[in-house]
Design an enzyme around this catalytic site. Structure first.
Site, PDB file in Angstrom:
ATOM      1  N   THR A   1       0.776  -1.236   0.000  1.00 12.71           N
ATOM      2  CA  THR A   1       0.000   0.000   0.000  1.00 12.71           C
ATOM      3  C   THR A   1       0.799   1.271   0.000  1.00 12.71           C
ATOM      4  O   THR A   1       1.992   1.269   0.252  1.00 12.71           O
ATOM      5  CB  THR A   1      -0.944   0.052   1.198  1.00 12.71           C
ATOM      6  OG1 THR A   1      -2.088   0.705   0.782  1.00 12.71           O
ATOM      7  CG2 THR A   1      -0.383   0.651   2.390  1.00 12.71           C
TER       8      THR A   1
ATOM      9  N   ALA B   1       1.848   5.509  -7.613  1.00 15.49           N
ATOM     10  CA  ALA B   1       1.373   4.324  -8.340  1.00 15.49           C
ATOM     11  C   ALA B   1       2.162   4.084  -9.620  1.00 15.49           C
ATOM     12  O   ALA B   1       2.298   2.942 -10.061  1.00 15.49           O
ATOM     13  CB  ALA B   1      -0.113   4.463  -8.653  1.00 15.49           C
TER      14      ALA B   1
ATOM     15  N   THR C   1       1.622  -0.460  -5.436  1.00 18.43           N
ATOM     16  CA  THR C   1       0.626   0.605  -5.301  1.00 18.43           C
ATOM     17  C   THR C   1      -0.124   0.722  -6.611  1.00 18.43           C
ATOM     18  O   THR C   1       0.487   0.675  -7.676  1.00 18.43           O
ATOM     19  CB  THR C   1       1.330   1.945  -4.968  1.00 18.43           C
ATOM     20  OG1 THR C   1       2.059   1.794  -3.749  1.00 18.43           O
ATOM     21  CG2 THR C   1       0.337   3.080  -4.837  1.00 18.43           C
TER      22      THR C   1
ATOM     23  N   CYS D   1       5.815   2.734  -7.718  1.00 18.29           N
ATOM     24  CA  CYS D   1       5.810   1.585  -6.805  1.00 18.29           C
ATOM     25  C   CYS D   1       4.940   0.457  -7.355  1.00 18.29           C
ATOM     26  O   CYS D   1       3.749   0.649  -7.590  1.00 18.29           O
ATOM     27  CB  CYS D   1       5.288   2.016  -5.431  1.00 18.29           C
ATOM     28  SG  CYS D   1       5.215   0.654  -4.252  1.00 18.29           S
TER      29      CYS D   1
END
Length: 186
Positions: free
Chosen positions: A14, A168, A174, A171
């Site tokens: 996350t 996003a 994510t 990563c």
């Protein structure tokens, strides 16, 4: 967040970002849950409201652990109404000393209209120096983006959305499925 048992795949899951600006506090989180190298779910809800909507929070780490901690925090907020800092300190003391709780692997960002805090099982209850704080596997990417954007024209929610998009893109743990909660701040 890594599991303590080396035989199990690592759990990465996350990015959670908090921004306080212009009379608002916003916490946003992505929806991806990964187990090892596999995406298990893309629309998990890791950001939620607590204390009848007076507190918002997001978690990074093992989902069941985070739900347990949210329940414990909710109980502390009932015990200390309107005192987020006190409730968080009391939760963290329990987290460190209780044999069951100290095994929980999660971090939390929580905020009310006055304060935003990071909570960890290491005993941390940290308030950011600036209005920005992030946790999770993409946390440093989101944090860097938000700090770069916080002095500009964007409001808190726009900063969260843009920063989470950047995280996003960088990563692999994510995604862009965001859940965002907002409170008017003091």
């Amino acid at each position: 967040m890594a599991q303590t048992d080396d035989r199990l795949p690592q759990m990465h899951a996350t990015t959670i970002l908090m921004v306080r600006k212009g009379g608002r506090v916003v916490i946003g989180g992505d929806g991806q849950v990964s187990l090892g190298q596999t995406i298990v779910k893309g629309n998990a809800r890791k950001v939620r409201r607590l204390a009848k909507g007076a507190v918002i929070g997001g978690f990074a780490g093992a989902t069941a652990d985070a739900f347990t901690l949210f329940e414990r925090l909710e109980a502390k907020l009932e015990q200390y109404p309107g005192q987020l800092s006190r409730a968080c300190v009391e939760l963290t003391k329990d987290w460190r000393t209780d044999r069951y709780l100290r095994r929980l692997e999660a971090m939390m960002l929580v905020a009310d209209k006055e304060v935003g805090l990071l909570l960890s099982g290491a005993g941390d209850v940290l308030e950011p120096e600036t209005g920005v704080m992030a946790i999770g596997s993409g946390g440093n990417y989101a944090l860097s983006a938000a700090r770069a954007l916080e002095d500009g024209e964007l409001d808190a929610e726009a900063i969260v959305r843009r920063s989470m998009k950047i995280a996003a893109e960088i990563c692999v743990y994510t995604n862009g499925n965001l859940v965002i909660e907002t409170l008017d701040a003091a």
